[in-house]
Design a protein around this motif. Structure first.
Motif, PDB file in Angstrom:
ATOM      1  N   PHE A  96      46.028  66.390  39.586  1.00  0.00           N
ATOM      2  CA  PHE A  96      47.053  65.884  38.660  1.00  0.00           C
ATOM      3  C   PHE A  96      46.544  64.687  37.863  1.00  0.00           C
ATOM      4  N   ALA A  97      45.225  64.474  37.873  1.00  0.00           N
ATOM      5  CA  ALA A  97      44.565  63.382  37.139  1.00  0.00           C
ATOM      6  C   ALA A  97      44.994  62.014  37.631  1.00  0.00           C
ATOM      7  N   MET A  98      45.389  61.933  38.916  1.00  0.00           N
ATOM      8  CA  MET A  98      45.733  60.658  39.538  1.00  0.00           C
ATOM      9  C   MET A  98      44.589  60.233  40.467  1.00  0.00           C
ATOM     10  N   GLY A 119      40.085  57.915  34.215  1.00  0.00           N
ATOM     11  CA  GLY A 119      39.151  57.484  35.236  1.00  0.00           C
ATOM     12  C   GLY A 119      38.306  56.280  34.859  1.00  0.00           C
ATOM     13  N   ARG A 120      38.802  55.413  33.967  1.00  0.00           N
ATOM     14  CA  ARG A 120      38.063  54.190  33.640  1.00  0.00           C
ATOM     15  C   ARG A 120      38.293  53.116  34.702  1.00  0.00           C
ATOM     16  N   ASP A 121      37.389  52.157  34.759  1.00  0.00           N
ATOM     17  CA  ASP A 121      37.438  51.104  35.764  1.00  0.00           C
ATOM     18  C   ASP A 121      38.478  50.057  35.374  1.00  0.00           C
ATOM     19  N   VAL A 122      39.448  49.795  36.254  1.00  0.00           N
ATOM     20  CA  VAL A 122      40.540  48.872  35.952  1.00  0.00           C
ATOM     21  C   VAL A 122      40.051  47.424  35.939  1.00  0.00           C
ATOM     22  N   PHE A 123      39.101  47.093  36.794  1.00  0.00           N
ATOM     23  CA  PHE A 123      38.622  45.708  36.870  1.00  0.00           C
ATOM     24  C   PHE A 123      38.001  45.259  35.550  1.00  0.00           C
ATOM     25  N   THR A 124      37.095  46.042  34.986  1.00  0.00           N
ATOM     26  CA  THR A 124      36.476  45.663  33.717  1.00  0.00           C
ATOM     27  C   THR A 124      37.471  45.778  32.561  1.00  0.00           C
ATOM     28  N   ILE A 306      53.058  55.969  33.637  1.00  0.00           N
ATOM     29  CA  ILE A 306      52.666  56.626  34.890  1.00  0.00           C
ATOM     30  C   ILE A 306      53.045  55.791  36.127  1.00  0.00           C
ATOM     31  N   TYR A 307      54.004  54.869  35.940  1.00  0.00           N
ATOM     32  CA  TYR A 307      54.310  53.971  37.059  1.00  0.00           C
ATOM     33  C   TYR A 307      54.908  54.719  38.256  1.00  0.00           C
ATOM     34  N   GLU A 308      55.551  55.859  38.032  1.00  0.00           N
ATOM     35  CA  GLU A 308      56.121  56.615  39.144  1.00  0.00           C
ATOM     36  C   GLU A 308      55.026  57.301  39.956  1.00  0.00           C
ATOM     37  N   GLN A 309      53.994  57.777  39.290  1.00  0.00           N
ATOM     38  CA  GLN A 309      52.899  58.452  39.988  1.00  0.00           C
ATOM     39  C   GLN A 309      51.863  57.459  40.530  1.00  0.00           C
TER      40      GLN A 309
END
Length: 345
Positions: A96-98, A119-124, A306-309
């Motif tokens: 589901f791309a999560m 799928g990008r890095d959240v930290f950077t 996408i806050y619910e998923q």
């Protein structure tokens, strides 16, 4: 040869000189040392633990934002690569791309998890988003403060028709609903320079955001400075400077401006965090920065969908923004208290 009487007189004179020197040294040691207003302000500020901690946190955010490319290089990732499509991370996202990991995919490879769908890095993404927002807000704050100070000082010092017409211009700009004006005017600004069929460059979006927000961001400072100048221009030291033949420029620069630094500085510390929130708002509603430029507001816009998923995606950007805005507001309160001689803090 020296007579006994002369030797006794010389001994007494030396003893008297030593006693006088000792008394003078003690008096000099006990004499109170004068301090400048800046030194007094710094002493009061250092005693305020909340202000010191807030200043450290704010400086930390700016340092991290400035060193975002260095940190990203050491970390080994960037905010643009789609790591879910890299062969090194075949199971980064599920069907589901999560994110497949816990808490948004937090792991040793991805400290703050990964972005759903891409799928990008959240930290950077957060590092570069902070960099974008903080330095744009800094430029906007400097421009707004300078504009407000100039217009407020001119109107307050000259008075009469100059003050009247500048006041009416300020009232006219205050009548605009800021957020609606931002949403409506941003596409117009970008359309003036870029064809609707072409992609708007990131630098042009940044310039447009600064221009639009600067256009409606100086009025509060102008009113504050005007009211301060009106209360100072009739004071005795200003009248004395006029009688002594000082020019208007010298009176404004030497007599009035140093006495309104405190409200200007305090108002500036409140303007910067509000500018960050406004810039994030523009990106959130889709008229600010767009893909693939990292930005705080755009991260919130993605997270809102996408806050619910995946509620963890908004956790780190939300915590970072709340901490920064809170600490900057607390820093403004501490600076105001440090400059105010009547406060007991």
């Amino acid at each position: 040869m020296t007579s006994p009487i002369e030797a006794e007189d010389a001994t007494a004179s030396v003893a008297l000189d030593e006693k006088t020197a000792t008394t003078t040294t003690a008096a000099d040691a006990e004499k109170p040392v004068g301090r400048s207003p800046g030194q007094l302000m710094w002493m009061r500020f250092k005693r305020d633990r909340t202000g010191v901690v807030s200043a450290i946190v704010v400086i930390f955010f700016f340092v991290v934002a400035a060193l975002a490319p260095v940190i990203s290089s050491l970390y080994g990732k960037n905010p643009y690569t789609l790591y879910a499509q890299e062969p090194d991370y075949p199971f980064l996202l599920d069907d589901f791309a999560m994110p497949t990991g816990s808490f948004g995919g937090v792991s040793g490879d991805f400290w703050f998890g990964v972005e759903p769908n891409l799928g990008r890095d959240v930290f950077t993404m957060l590092l570069y988003g902070m960099r974008t927002s903080l330095f744009m807000a800094l430029v906007l704050t400097v421009l707004s403060v300078l504009t407000g100070v100039i217009i407020g000082m001119v109107g307050g010092y000259f008075g009469g028709k100059v003050d009247y017409w500048l006041g009416r211009v300020t009232d006219f700009f205050l009548s605009f609903p800021n957020q609606l004006f931002f949403i409506a005017f941003m596409p117009i600004v970008t359309a003036l320079f870029v064809s609707p069929t072409d992609e708007t460059p990131t630098y042009l979006r940044a310039v447009a955001i600064i221009l639009v927000m600067w256009f409606l961001g100086w009025m509060g400072m102008a009113r504050l400075v005007r009211s301060s100048v009106l209360s100072l221009r009739e004071r005795e030291f200003v009248e004395a400077a006029k009688v002594s033949g000082a020019s208007r420029w010298r009176i404004v620069r030497k007599e009035i401006l140093p006495n309104i630094v405190t409200p200007i500085l305090v108002q500036g510390t409140y303007t910067l965090p509000s500018s960050i929130l406004s810039i994030a708002f523009l990106s959130f509603v889709g008229v600010g920065f767009v893909e693939p430029t990292p930005d705080w507001g755009r991260m919130f816009a993605v997270g809102a969908g996408i806050y619910e998923q995946d509620p963890a995606f908004m956790f780190f950007p939300g915590i970072a923004m709340v901490v920064f805005v809170l600490c900057f507001n607390l820093l403004g309160d501490s600076v105001r208290d440090a400059f105010d001689p009547k406060t007991g803090r």
